[in-house]
Design an enzyme around this catalytic site. Structure first.
Site, short mmCIF file in Angstrom:
data_model
loop_
_atom_site.label_atom_id
_atom_site.label_comp_id
_atom_site.label_asym_id
_atom_site.label_seq_id
_atom_site.Cartn_x
_atom_site.Cartn_y
_atom_site.Cartn_z
N ASP A 116 9.10 17.55 16.42
CA ASP A 116 9.11 17.55 17.33
C ASP A 116 7.91 17.05 18.11
O ASP A 116 7.22 18.84 18.07
CB ASP A 116 10.06 18.09 18.11
CG ASP A 116 10.60 16.86 19.47
OD1 ASP A 116 10.51 16.31 19.68
OD2 ASP A 116 11.08 18.04 20.04
N HIS A 123 6.84 16.00 32.05
CA HIS A 123 7.74 16.93 31.24
C HIS A 123 6.68 17.94 30.91
O HIS A 123 7.04 19.47 30.98
CB HIS A 123 8.07 16.35 29.58
CG HIS A 123 9.08 17.48 29.32
ND1 HIS A 123 9.72 18.19 29.58
CD2 HIS A 123 8.78 18.47 28.00
CE1 HIS A 123 10.68 19.18 28.54
NE2 HIS A 123 9.85 19.57 27.75
N GLU A 188 17.38 17.56 25.56
CA GLU A 188 15.96 16.50 25.54
C GLU A 188 16.17 15.03 25.25
O GLU A 188 16.93 14.86 23.78
CB GLU A 188 14.93 17.94 24.65
CG GLU A 188 15.18 19.15 25.66
CD GLU A 188 13.58 19.52 24.50
OE1 GLU A 188 12.44 18.57 23.78
OE2 GLU A 188 12.80 20.64 24.78
N GLU A 190 14.94 11.49 24.42
CA GLU A 190 13.93 11.43 23.14
C GLU A 190 14.05 10.10 22.88
O GLU A 190 14.91 10.00 22.26
CB GLU A 190 13.40 12.74 22.38
CG GLU A 190 13.36 13.89 22.75
CD GLU A 190 12.96 15.30 22.18
OE1 GLU A 190 12.49 14.94 20.82
OE2 GLU A 190 13.02 15.98 22.40
N ASP A 222 17.58 16.28 21.02
CA ASP A 222 17.10 17.36 20.58
C ASP A 222 17.68 18.91 21.84
O ASP A 222 17.43 19.71 22.46
CB ASP A 222 15.69 17.79 20.43
CG ASP A 222 15.01 18.43 19.90
OD1 ASP A 222 15.76 19.08 18.30
OD2 ASP A 222 14.10 19.39 20.50
N ARG A 226 18.42 27.18 26.51
CA ARG A 226 16.71 27.79 26.59
C ARG A 226 16.48 29.51 27.30
O ARG A 226 15.03 29.57 26.94
CB ARG A 226 17.06 27.24 28.14
CG ARG A 226 16.62 25.52 28.35
CD ARG A 226 15.56 25.01 27.83
NE ARG A 226 15.28 23.72 28.03
CZ ARG A 226 14.89 22.86 27.56
NH1 ARG A 226 13.78 23.35 26.69
NH2 ARG A 226 14.57 21.55 27.29
N GLN A 229 15.36 30.36 23.70
CA GLN A 229 13.94 29.60 23.21
C GLN A 229 12.57 29.99 24.31
O GLN A 229 11.67 31.00 24.04
CB GLN A 229 13.69 28.49 24.09
CG GLN A 229 12.52 27.53 24.12
CD GLN A 229 12.77 26.10 24.63
OE1 GLN A 229 13.85 25.99 25.21
NE2 GLN A 229 11.00 25.57 24.79
N LYS A 242 16.10 26.10 19.45
CA LYS A 242 15.79 24.18 19.59
C LYS A 242 16.95 24.46 17.92
O LYS A 242 17.56 22.85 17.61
CB LYS A 242 14.54 24.38 18.72
CG LYS A 242 13.97 24.23 20.09
CD LYS A 242 14.20 22.55 21.75
CE LYS A 242 13.30 23.01 22.61
NZ LYS A 242 13.45 21.71 23.32
N THR A 246 19.90 18.61 16.32
CA THR A 246 19.51 17.34 16.83
C THR A 246 20.48 15.88 16.61
O THR A 246 20.64 16.30 15.66
CB THR A 246 18.12 17.60 16.04
OG1 THR A 246 17.40 18.61 17.02
CG2 THR A 246 17.28 16.11 16.62
N GLU A 347 13.99 20.91 33.67
CA GLU A 347 13.46 20.69 34.82
C GLU A 347 14.39 19.64 36.03
O GLU A 347 14.01 19.69 36.97
CB GLU A 347 13.15 19.03 34.16
CG GLU A 347 12.25 19.38 33.01
CD GLU A 347 11.35 17.69 32.35
OE1 GLU A 347 10.86 17.91 33.14
OE2 GLU A 347 12.12 17.66 31.35
#
Length: 408
Positions: A116, A123, A188, A190, A222, A226, A229, A242, A246, A347
């Protein structure tokens, strides 16, 4: 379906709506299991799937993954696509045609390796502002190379697979961890790239050889914890926050379907080192849509991505790392400069400080049990039409019971 002519008992004509994003200019590939049948390689045409083993009579399609087909290389990919486009205009054997709603879609590839990347400047800047407020938002090397990390291929699942809320160590302000289910479960949005033809150990893939090795694209979610993380990622980067899940779309859109969507990258300052310089454009004008419990929460534009997939693959292999058929590498979160273009809830809600209002009036920050997220995408096609780039969806299940949580 409309039955046609004297061969009505044996032939079928597939009617595709004029505005369908899955017409003959798209023709993505996947693996489907008809009711009571074995998995087969299929192509999607409108709201139907074409059993390619039945239609083309080639045993490489009587398989539970795209690998035998992908390994044949670009010439074979072109031949099959041209043949399918020709056949889609006429009557097809009814044994080769199934309604999409009547088949089970499976993971289309056996993923041996998953990387990834972190290719969106918007971002990366937002994450830097949120998680490293006392430092420059972008790491000093970010504009020189496509940063990435190795994910866990065994937890890549097909769209529609439920996602179990993960547990782990949660960092808190005092710096003392506690164990429990993540409270900041995120997405996420992607774009992923599927390797068709691998490369040998000790060799490199140049940016100019990208299309010789990469077959097509999938949508990727993904999923990210948080709070897990934030506690674990220094100094080695993403790990348990993570690796739990996925999701990818069931359909792989071939690069050939995205010819009209190719665009130049934003200006790269400073210019990258020679091995990362492109000889042709590999940016894509693809529009993603993130829907959260039925509410459109964001519309991330892929055209703003700073690093291209050709540069990602060149960097991935510049040290001689091998690649193999079915390998997957993803772009990292797709985000644009505007708030409604951010491809993660981190975000979009500014780390929980700015909740999103959903259609039911709820003001939300991160994902709750029972939530469903659906990511879709389209791109420009021939003659002003839109080409579909699949769908990836997942619903959140509660965390599994754990002895350390028994008293909570």
């Amino acid at each position: 379906m409309d039955l046609v002519g004297a061969a009505a008992a044996a032939m079928t004509r597939v009617t595709v709506a004029p505005d369908s994003p899955f017409g003959p200019d798209t023709l993505p590939y996947g693996v489907c299991a008809p009711e009571g049948g074995a998995p087969r390689v299929c192509a999607r045409l409108g709201e139907y799937v074409l059993d390619l083993a039945e239609l083309l009579g080639d045993p490489e399609f009587a398989a539970d993954s795209l690998h035998p087909f992908l390994a044949r290389g670009p010439q074979r990919w072109r031949e099959v696509r041209e043949r399918l486009r020709d056949l889609a205009d006429g009557a097809l054997p009814d044994t080769a045609v199934h309604r999409l709603a009547d088949v089970r879609t499976l993971l289309p590839i056996r993923i041996g390796d998953y990387v990834d990347f972190y290719a969106s400047r918007d971002h990366a800047t937002n994450v830097g502002l949120l998680l490293r407020p006392d430092s420059a938002p972008l790491p000093p090397n970010w504009r020189h190379l496509p940063l990435g990390y190795h994910g866990r291929s065994a937890t890549v699942v097909v769209s529609g697979t439920p996602i179990r809320r993960p547990c782990g160590q949660l960092g808190i302000d005092s710096g003392t961890p506690e164990f429990g289910p993540t409270r900041r479960l995120d997405i996420e949005a992607e774009l992923g790239f599927v390797v068709g033809v691998g490369s040998e150990f000790g060799t490199r893939i140049s940016t100019g050889a990208f299309a010789d090795h990469v077959f097509g694209v999938v949508l990727v979610d993904d999923w990210s914890a948080r709070d897990i993380q934030a506690w674990e990622y220094r100094p080695l980067g993403p790990f348990l926050g993570k690796s739990f899940a996925t999701s990818i779309s069931a359909w792989v859109t071939p690069l050939a379907a995205l010819d009209a969507a190719r665009v130049a990258l934003p200006e790269q300052i400073p210019p990258p080192l020679p091995y990362l310089r492109e000889t042709e454009h590999w940016g894509f004008d693809i529009d993603l849509t993130v829907t959260w419990n039925g509410t459109v929460a964001a519309r991330p534009p892929y055209r703003h991505m700073y690093w291209s997939p050709a540069q990602m693959l060149a960097h991935l292999t510049v040290n001689g790392a091998a690649t193999a058929t079915g390998d997957l590498f993803a772009s990292g979160t797709v985000s644009g400069p505007e708030r409604d273009q951010r491809g993660s809830l981190l975000e979009l809600t500014w780390n929980g400080a700015e909740p999103v209002t959903l259609a039911d009036g709820a003001r939300r920050t991160f994902l709750a049990d029972g939530d469903e997220v659906v990511i879709t995408a389209t791109a420009p096609g021939p003659g002003g039409a839109r080409v579909g780039v699949g769908e990836v969806a997942g619903r959140i299940l509660p965390a599994l019971p754990h002895p350390d949580l028994a008293d909570r």
